[in-house]
Design a protein around this motif. Structure first.
Motif, PDB file in Angstrom:
ATOM      1  N   PRO A  65      -5.978  63.499 -34.536  1.00 32.99           N
ATOM      2  CA  PRO A  65      -7.049  62.516 -34.342  1.00 32.99           C
ATOM      3  C   PRO A  65      -8.386  62.972 -34.923  1.00 32.99           C
ATOM      4  O   PRO A  65      -9.308  62.172 -35.063  1.00 32.99           O
ATOM      5  N   LEU A  66      -8.477  64.254 -35.287  1.00 29.81           N
ATOM      6  CA  LEU A  66      -9.712  64.751 -35.897  1.00 29.81           C
ATOM      7  C   LEU A  66      -9.833  64.333 -37.358  1.00 29.81           C
ATOM      8  O   LEU A  66     -10.927  64.376 -37.928  1.00 29.81           O
ATOM      9  N   ARG A  67      -8.718  63.978 -37.960  1.00 25.92           N
ATOM     10  CA  ARG A  67      -8.754  63.551 -39.350  1.00 25.92           C
ATOM     11  C   ARG A  67      -9.459  62.200 -39.464  1.00 25.92           C
ATOM     12  O   ARG A  67      -9.360  61.342 -38.595  1.00 25.92           O
ATOM     13  N   ALA A 102      -3.033  69.923 -18.973  1.00 21.24           N
ATOM     14  CA  ALA A 102      -3.420  69.338 -17.692  1.00 21.24           C
ATOM     15  C   ALA A 102      -2.984  67.885 -17.568  1.00 21.24           C
ATOM     16  O   ALA A 102      -3.041  67.308 -16.474  1.00 21.24           O
ATOM     17  N   GLY A 103      -2.563  67.277 -18.683  1.00 24.57           N
ATOM     18  CA  GLY A 103      -2.066  65.906 -18.622  1.00 24.57           C
ATOM     19  C   GLY A 103      -2.845  64.904 -19.445  1.00 24.57           C
ATOM     20  O   GLY A 103      -2.499  63.716 -19.462  1.00 24.57           O
ATOM     21  N   PHE A 104      -3.879  65.348 -20.150  1.00 22.69           N
ATOM     22  CA  PHE A 104      -4.630  64.434 -21.005  1.00 22.69           C
ATOM     23  C   PHE A 104      -3.873  64.222 -22.317  1.00 22.69           C
ATOM     24  O   PHE A 104      -3.228  65.138 -22.831  1.00 22.69           O
ATOM     25  N   ARG A 105      -3.972  63.032 -22.857  1.00 26.37           N
ATOM     26  CA  ARG A 105      -3.308  62.728 -24.113  1.00 26.37           C
ATOM     27  C   ARG A 105      -4.065  63.343 -25.278  1.00 26.37           C
ATOM     28  O   ARG A 105      -5.270  63.579 -25.220  1.00 26.37           O
ATOM     29  N   ASN A 106      -3.357  63.597 -26.363  1.00 28.13           N
ATOM     30  CA  ASN A 106      -3.959  64.144 -27.570  1.00 28.13           C
ATOM     31  C   ASN A 106      -4.657  63.019 -28.330  1.00 28.13           C
ATOM     32  O   ASN A 106      -4.023  62.204 -28.990  1.00 28.13           O
ATOM     33  N   SER A 107      -5.966  62.948 -28.208  1.00 28.18           N
ATOM     34  CA  SER A 107      -6.742  61.892 -28.857  1.00 28.18           C
ATOM     35  C   SER A 107      -8.130  62.414 -29.166  1.00 28.18           C
ATOM     36  O   SER A 107      -8.506  63.513 -28.757  1.00 28.18           O
ATOM     37  N   ILE A 108      -8.901  61.615 -29.881  1.00 29.61           N
ATOM     38  CA  ILE A 108     -10.272  62.025 -30.196  1.00 29.61           C
ATOM     39  C   ILE A 108     -11.065  62.237 -28.910  1.00 29.61           C
ATOM     40  O   ILE A 108     -11.959  63.076 -28.833  1.00 29.61           O
ATOM     41  N   HIS A 109     -10.702  61.505 -27.870  1.00 37.90           N
ATOM     42  CA  HIS A 109     -11.433  61.611 -26.606  1.00 37.90           C
ATOM     43  C   HIS A 109     -11.166  62.927 -25.891  1.00 37.90           C
ATOM     44  O   HIS A 109     -12.027  63.446 -25.189  1.00 37.90           O
ATOM     45  N   SER A 110      -9.982  63.484 -26.073  1.00 37.05           N
ATOM     46  CA  SER A 110      -9.711  64.782 -25.456  1.00 37.05           C
ATOM     47  C   SER A 110     -10.496  65.883 -26.170  1.00 37.05           C
ATOM     48  O   SER A 110     -10.907  66.867 -25.559  1.00 37.05           O
ATOM     49  N   PHE A 144      -7.107  49.303 -14.734  1.00 41.51           N
ATOM     50  CA  PHE A 144      -7.112  48.749 -16.082  1.00 41.51           C
ATOM     51  C   PHE A 144      -8.323  49.193 -16.900  1.00 41.51           C
ATOM     52  O   PHE A 144      -8.257  49.254 -18.129  1.00 41.51           O
ATOM     53  N   LEU A 145      -9.440  49.513 -16.255  1.00 47.18           N
ATOM     54  CA  LEU A 145     -10.633  49.924 -16.985  1.00 47.18           C
ATOM     55  C   LEU A 145     -10.601  51.394 -17.384  1.00 47.18           C
ATOM     56  O   LEU A 145     -11.159  51.790 -18.402  1.00 47.18           O
ATOM     57  N   THR A 146      -9.969  52.213 -16.578  1.00 42.52           N
ATOM     58  CA  THR A 146      -9.966  53.654 -16.833  1.00 42.52           C
ATOM     59  C   THR A 146      -8.955  53.987 -17.925  1.00 42.52           C
ATOM     60  O   THR A 146      -7.769  53.692 -17.807  1.00 42.52           O
ATOM     61  N   SER A 147      -9.453  54.590 -19.004  1.00 40.96           N
ATOM     62  CA  SER A 147      -8.592  54.908 -20.147  1.00 40.96           C
ATOM     63  C   SER A 147      -9.104  56.165 -20.833  1.00 40.96           C
ATOM     64  O   SER A 147      -9.938  56.896 -20.297  1.00 40.96           O
ATOM     65  N   GLU A 148      -8.618  56.405 -22.031  1.00 43.07           N
ATOM     66  CA  GLU A 148      -8.967  57.634 -22.740  1.00 43.07           C
ATOM     67  C   GLU A 148     -10.462  57.789 -22.965  1.00 43.07           C
ATOM     68  O   GLU A 148     -10.971  58.912 -23.019  1.00 43.07           O
TER      69      GLU A 148
END
Length: 324
Positions: A65-67, A102-110, A144-148
């Motif tokens: 996601p850094l690309r 810890a359970g966070f998805r691999n995304s730009i937000h992590s 529904f509002l809480t996301s990455e």
């Protein structure tokens, strides 16, 4: 503060960033990078910036996601470190792996959340787990509002060490109270409700009233959008007075005269708020900004707001383009 000097600094820094970031980088991202340097009064260092981008590219896989156009933004945030850019890049990836475990998805937000972690490897696991517990508690309150795009706030606020269930409940109480004051429901309001717990998770109705007052003051002279809700939150919890709010309006009006903000006026207000908060934290006795745990944490909070906002817009725009 001399608003004309601020505008000149923004225009100068913008051109420097744009020349190095590359043609594929969106204007919103360039403005966010510019905002970071101007807000924190950090002089743009072209060498460090280039090294940071190179270090991230070397470590990021093709599908990372850094690309892409968000990489320069991450590189800019890395340059605040005293470490070499290679060391800082290595540290960022170690932190991100701790978040993934810890359970966070691999995304730009992590990766954005990783930026807000301490540099002590002994704390990585604990900080990641605290953030995940708070995130899960937030998910229970607003499924529904809480996301990455809440990852960064989970990290920032999780470091307070409060009971995650109580903390998330306080956010929900603020959300409902702010909704009754006329704030629009949605992700941005959730971010505002999170910011309202930054200094104290105890619910205070006066803060809700003050947030509404700040919103009205800004809205009387400027076009305020939901994307500005988090900054309204920081102006509120740091007890920024009416005179300083008027200065924010003056700075915003001056910035909007710049061609860089012609099609991005919402960024002008965010930058003006960031500049004011930085200015006040340098003399914390003025308006009760001493409530903040530290000057560095305030800056990190500002960066998180800007980064999460731009990342959300950029990702959604890229998704929309790919669907066409």
């Amino acid at each position: 503060m001399q608003v004309d000097m601020i505008r000149h600094e923004v225009e100068t820094t913008y051109d420097k960033v744009k020349s190095l970031a590359g043609w594929s980088v969106t204007k919103n991202v360039v403005l966010t990078i510019t905002s970071y340097y101007v807000t924190a009064t950090e002089e743009f260092n072209a060498v460090n910036f280039s090294r940071a981008m190179a270090s991230l590219k070397e470590r990021a896989g093709w599908f990372s996601p850094l690309r892409g156009h968000l990489l320069p933004m991450m590189a800019a945030f890395m340059t605040q470190s005293a470490n070499s850019m290679d060391e800082e890049a290595d540290l960022l990836f170690v932190k991100q792996r701790a978040l993934k475990q810890a359970g966070f998805r691999n995304s730009i937000h992590s990766y954005l959340a990783a930026l807000l972690m301490s540099d002590d490897p002994k704390m990585f696991e604990e900080e990641a787990e605290r953030a995940k517990k708070l995130y899960d508690a937030m998910k229970k309150q607003h499924f529904f509002l809480t996301s990455e795009d809440d990852y960064a706030y989970s990290m920032l606020l999780g470091k307070k060490g409060e009971d995650p269930e109580l903390h998330a409940r306080a956010m929900r109480v603020y959300y409902d109270a702010l909704r009754k004051e006329g704030f629009r429901a949605g992700n941005e309001l959730q971010w505002l409700s999170q910011v309202m717990t930054y200094t104290d998770i105890t619910f205070h109705s006066r803060l809700v009233k003050r947030a509404a007052e700040v919103f009205k003051m800004l809205g009387d002279d400027l076009k305020v959008k939901p994307i500005h809700y988090p900054m309204i939150g920081f102006l509120t919890v740091f007890d920024v007075g009416d005179q300083k709010i008027s200065e924010v309006i003056s700075i915003t009006n001056e910035l909007e005269r710049s061609k860089q903000f012609k099609w991005n006026r919402e960024m002008a207000l965010s930058l003006a708020c960031g500049i004011m908060l930085h200015h006040l934290t340098e003399s914390a006795n003025q308006v009760g900004v001493s409530m903040a745990t530290s000057f560095e944490m305030v800056l990190q909070a500002q960066q998180a707001v800007m980064a999460v906002t731009v990342a959300s817009v950029a990702i959604s725009s890229a998704t929309s383009s790919s669907d066409v």
